[in-house]
Design an enzyme around this catalytic site. Sequence first.
Site, short mmCIF file in Angstrom:
data_model
loop_
_atom_site.label_atom_id
_atom_site.label_comp_id
_atom_site.label_asym_id
_atom_site.label_seq_id
_atom_site.Cartn_x
_atom_site.Cartn_y
_atom_site.Cartn_z
CD GLU A 119 -5.73 -2.35 3.38
OE1 GLU A 119 -6.25 -1.24 3.37
OE2 GLU A 119 -5.71 -3.09 2.38
CB CYS A 172 -4.11 -0.29 -4.78
SG CYS A 172 -5.19 -0.82 -3.47
CG HIS A 190 -10.35 4.36 0.18
ND1 HIS A 190 -9.22 4.93 -0.36
CD2 HIS A 190 -9.90 3.37 0.98
CE1 HIS A 190 -8.14 4.30 0.09
NE2 HIS A 190 -8.53 3.35 0.91
CD GLU A 206 -2.74 0.48 8.08
OE1 GLU A 206 -1.95 -0.43 8.38
OE2 GLU A 206 -2.99 0.79 6.90
CB CYS A 251 -5.55 6.18 -2.36
SG CYS A 251 -4.18 5.18 -2.88
CE1 TYR A 280 -9.22 0.16 -0.51
CE2 TYR A 280 -8.79 -2.12 0.05
CZ TYR A 280 -8.77 -0.79 0.39
OH TYR A 280 -8.29 -0.42 1.62
CB CYS A 297 -0.88 -0.03 1.25
SG CYS A 297 -1.73 1.50 1.61
CB THR A 337 -3.73 3.84 5.71
OG1 THR A 337 -4.52 2.73 6.10
CG2 THR A 337 -2.73 3.41 4.65
FE1 SF4 Z 1 -3.46 1.67 0.14
FE2 SF4 Z 1 -4.92 0.79 -1.88
FE3 SF4 Z 1 -6.07 2.24 0.03
FE4 SF4 Z 1 -4.35 3.32 -1.74
S1 SF4 Z 1 -6.36 2.43 -2.18
S2 SF4 Z 1 -4.39 3.69 0.46
S3 SF4 Z 1 -2.88 1.69 -2.01
S4 SF4 Z 1 -5.15 0.19 0.26
FE FE Z 2 -6.59 0.59 2.43
#
Ligand code: SF4
Ligand code: FE
Length: 480
Positions: free
Chosen positions: A444, A300, A293, A258, A104, A297, A100, A191
């Site tokens: 996560e 990423c 958000h 985190e 984001c 997913y 990660c 995060t």
């Molecule tokens: Fe991390 Fe993915 Fe969330 Fe971006 S979208 S903060 S890379 S878990």
């Molecule tokens: Fe996340």
Amino acid sequence: MKVKTKKDYIASLKDQEVVIYYKGERVGDRTTHPAFVPHINSAAKTYELALQPEHEDLLTATSHITGNKINRFTHIHQSVDDLIKKVQMLRVIAHETASCFQRCVGFDALNSLYITTFEIDEKHGTDYFTRFRNYLEKIQEENFMLVGGMTDPKGDRSKRPSQQVDPDLFTHVVEKRDEGIVIRGAKAHQTGAVNSHEIMIVPTQNMMEGDEEYAVAAAIPLSAKGVTMIFGRQTNEERKLECGIDAGNSEFGMVGGEALVVFDDVFVPWERVFMCGEIDFTGVLVERFATLHRQNYGGCKGGVSDIVIGASALAAQYQGTLNASHIKDKLVEMLHLAETVYAGSVACSAMGSKTKSGAYYPDPLLANCTKQNITRFIYEISRLAHDIGGGILATLPFDTDLKHPEIGKYVEKYLKGVEGVSTETRIKVLRLLENMTGGTALIESMHGAGSPQSQRVMYQRLGKLGEKMKMAKKVAKADE
Ligand code: SF4
Ligand code: FE
């Protein structure tokens, strides 16, 4: 842009005095602490790749406020193309970090507040939108990294914020002054907090009458007086301190890193306050932040899954099983799952639309569907990786055994796979797989961007079950 390179990013973190605790001790320099370095390296990729011509199109954008070139992580989506580029960008960065990169969440907080402050002003005649645009312009120019601070500790979840025995279990305003407000509470599981510049707090859930002091959105520098960060312990946390092969991905870590971020009577000037008491907009703000958000997913985690798939195939190759038909079939299944989650992210972006503020917003139902798939498919991809990798994933000796003057030769000899690949190379790939498919990384995928149940609530709300019943009735000619 003030912060351009990785060097600038690290220097800017060094310049900012923050309070962080790690394993019971106050951290001096956060930029050199071995527990944070991998997360810093990962987030730094969002700066580094933006400077590379081949990634410029995805990682930079043109500010709709100033017309200047900015990092995409500070951009407000101006089109469906921007929404799609966001997802493509996340997959590209994940290919570099296999972890990660944390930035984001702040990006999504900015976009959700841009849309929502516009609507609050429209209804209540407030001036949050202008304030927010001014703040945004500064963030775009500085190119700062923000934490998106949504999740409150929540205490007894059967009770509303204002009904909690301890009123601080939801972040709230404890005092209003002429110059600003005073905040008390905490944001949990944040995060990238320890290596960000600022936190953007937003309400954690829909608020009702009586909860007004909990309806607060504000931008707070992490160096503000009264902010304390307590870093969370990850699975195999101490491996980061070893920095060797056993860390699995020593350069970029496992997941985001985190922290519990505590606000002990933190003063926030009004120009940094973007919601204060408007309970009627808390639900919609939460929904937008979550949708933006959840959109991510498949980008990423799709990218991270590509690395898991590659590492699984390498592990099979190194032990001579790559051409076995059942291995090929498992790899195909993993490819299918990774492309399915990516397809969800692209789809919700492609079906995005313009909001009243002018910013674009992904399709919420499809974004929730994407994240719901992540809560299952990443587990399935990891299960298949464990299946292909074999029991050795759980029984490998230490790196120090491999390097040992006396017993190293045994590890070297007995853990060797096919000719032409060293034992060390084989172990490196297996350790990467172990790192990416267990413990904190999986949890996560389950709970990041909201637990599975929060997406199912959205299905109930947006799934149009009644309309589907009507359609079925019509086709069946089922007259009641
Ligand atoms: Fe991390 Fe993915 Fe969330 Fe971006 S979208 S903060 S890379 S878990
Ligand atoms: Fe996340």
